[in-house]
Design an enzyme around this catalytic site. Sequence first.
Site, PDB file in Angstrom:
ATOM      1  N   ASP A 351      32.307  50.202  22.399  1.00 58.67           N
ATOM      2  CA  ASP A 351      32.765  50.270  23.773  1.00 58.67           C
ATOM      3  C   ASP A 351      34.214  49.772  23.792  1.00 58.67           C
ATOM      4  O   ASP A 351      34.662  49.121  22.841  1.00 58.67           O
ATOM      5  CB  ASP A 351      31.868  49.379  24.635  1.00 58.67           C
ATOM      6  CG  ASP A 351      32.283  49.364  26.089  1.00 58.67           C
ATOM      7  OD1 ASP A 351      32.634  50.443  26.611  1.00 58.67           O
ATOM      8  OD2 ASP A 351      32.282  48.284  26.689  1.00 58.67           O
ATOM      9  N   ASP A 545      29.249  45.276  25.340  1.00 63.85           N
ATOM     10  CA  ASP A 545      29.068  43.989  26.021  1.00 63.85           C
ATOM     11  C   ASP A 545      28.492  44.119  27.432  1.00 63.85           C
ATOM     12  O   ASP A 545      27.979  43.151  27.973  1.00 63.85           O
ATOM     13  CB  ASP A 545      30.419  43.263  26.124  1.00 63.85           C
ATOM     14  CG  ASP A 545      31.339  43.905  27.164  1.00 63.85           C
ATOM     15  OD1 ASP A 545      31.838  43.189  28.043  1.00 63.85           O
ATOM     16  OD2 ASP A 545      31.550  45.131  27.083  1.00 63.85           O
ATOM     17  N   ASP A 549      25.675  49.093  28.527  1.00 66.41           N
ATOM     18  CA  ASP A 549      25.622  49.368  27.085  1.00 66.41           C
ATOM     19  C   ASP A 549      24.236  49.139  26.500  1.00 66.41           C
ATOM     20  O   ASP A 549      23.983  49.514  25.345  1.00 66.41           O
ATOM     21  CB  ASP A 549      26.623  48.481  26.332  1.00 66.41           C
ATOM     22  CG  ASP A 549      28.068  48.842  26.652  1.00 66.41           C
ATOM     23  OD1 ASP A 549      28.329  50.041  26.873  1.00 66.41           O
ATOM     24  OD2 ASP A 549      28.919  47.935  26.675  1.00 66.41           O
TER      25      ASP A 549
END
Length: 649
Positions: A351, A545, A549
């Site tokens: 990410d 995080d 996700d």
Amino acid sequence: MANAHHIKDQSCCEIEQQSQKNKQDIKNKPTFLNTWGSGIVSLIMLLAGIAADQFIKPAFFHGWPRIGWYVLAYLPVGWPVLVKGWKSILKGDVFTEFFLMGIATLGAFAIQEYPEAVAVMLFYAIGELFQDTAVNRAKRNIKALLDIRPESASVQRNEQMVTVHPEEVKIGEIIQVKPGEKVPLDGEMLSEKSSFNTSALTGESKPATYNLGETVLAGMVNLDRLIELKVTKPFNESSLARILELVQNATARKAKTEQFIRKFARVYTPIVTFLAVGLAFLPYFFVENYVFEDWLYRALIFLVISCPCALVVSIPLGYFGGIGAASHKGILFKGSNYLDLMTRINTVVMDKTGTLTKGVFEVQKAVTMDTVTTDWLSMAAAMESKSTHPIAKAIVTYAQKQGKNITEPEQQEEIAGHGLKGTVNGRQVTIGNQRLMDKENIITCADAANEVNTVIHVAIDGKYAGYMVIADELKEDAATAVQLMHKAGIRELIMLSGDKDAVTQQVARSLGIDKAFGDLLPEQKVEKVEALKKDPKRVIAFVGDGINDAPVLALADVGMAMGGLGSDAAIETADVVIQTDQPSKIATAIQVGKQTKHIVWQNIGLAFGVKIIVLALGAGGMATMWEAVFADVGVALLAILNAVRIQRM
């Protein structure tokens, strides 16, 4: 060795139970006389007996006095092993290392090889003591985590400070933490600022400064001044409690190598026992000059050599050491199986926000449309005031700096991956990305499309009011992290982001990431990873995080969460948690996994190689008890010392 079963069965929960009983531990702690003292007594008596046999040769030192002397030398180290073996037999567990060593040494007494019998058990006991030292060293990092649990909290009640257990403190209560004290619960800073030692949670030795309004985590040590915190989480949901739970459960998930060795030892031990029996008696039918004592001696040597201590002890110790070494660096593995998996990772998907960037956004500018007179900025801040998203915090902070009055929204609806809709002061407010504006058929400003950084659009009562440009900052070690992962053998680095594609591509180019995809909804991230998993040669780690996700973390072969700023859902779903929020620790986790696996296989090769050679020599009558001692205790010690190297990474 005698502690092989302890390594095999002891979990980190048992470590915690021990740490909760410190006084009892001290009371029951083995003394010098029943540890090293026993070995020293046996060693002195053994050396004296050998000297009497070989050099001094006193007249009285034969027959029963000689036997009695060696029996007395044997008992300090042999009796505890015989007792453990007998207790195991009563429990139905016959073929243990205690059984093997007991039979071998008692058999040596039966054929009058007294010095060898004492020597085998003595070196076995010494090896066990060295093993205990190695095990304690491996557990030290994890015990250090357990020792940081605060036992009390000073909470403000009825206008005075009361000392209670942290579990009794409720959300919203005010607690005080003095300089040098551990923070007992997660809380928001009410004091202006203070410095904290965060090493127990993150592995970082450098103190960190926290200011008014920032979140301080349980387990940190206050360094500067008396501070006050407003508790934001109950003790059992605090960051510290979460870390402890992860570590305590880490040994529950075993690596395939570890599982195989344990199953192998259960089958291997009875097989070698029956082979030893066969070695003692079967030659009677095939050898002309059969002497029972000679073949029994070979069988006893065979038993000593075949003890699987080096495998049963050193392999779990290696994985346990790997977990401990990683935790010392701020990386928490939820099981030794993930240490193995990290060595096979060839694709890392990341990410962007909060993983490679700091996730600390700032509004660079706010642009109002010429025909708009409504105070849209204060309404936008009101809509975002209940959100914990970094962008929402940036908007609220910017509005406050502009002196805007921020009220609470009457109604609010979150549209995942798009933004928010709701009502503020009776006005309909729509705030979010371009996708949300398109969905609501709201025409945006053309200039906004030319902005590289993140753009948040705002509409009031269905009419476009303006936009904000929001920028994030790369983490200091983001570029280093990419370089280290490529050096670690990662075939492809991919970045997935919900941010606009122009920003995503710019970040990817600056860091040297192989592929990047922006403008993704949470379900589209899942689709991207599912597409990658269709290639059977790919072993994928996903690093994220945010709460969005969590599905991708669960889908990946190894899910890695940023544990400091990361959401509870991401950390709960992940297999590996990086407490320091540093992306460079991804490569460190791979390195720890590779080093652990390398040492484990070194130990397996060493143990099998030496044992096979000495077993063949023993069966052929070319090895004595002394070689057998080296093949068993010596190899176990070498394997243990090799496993300890993991903790020096």
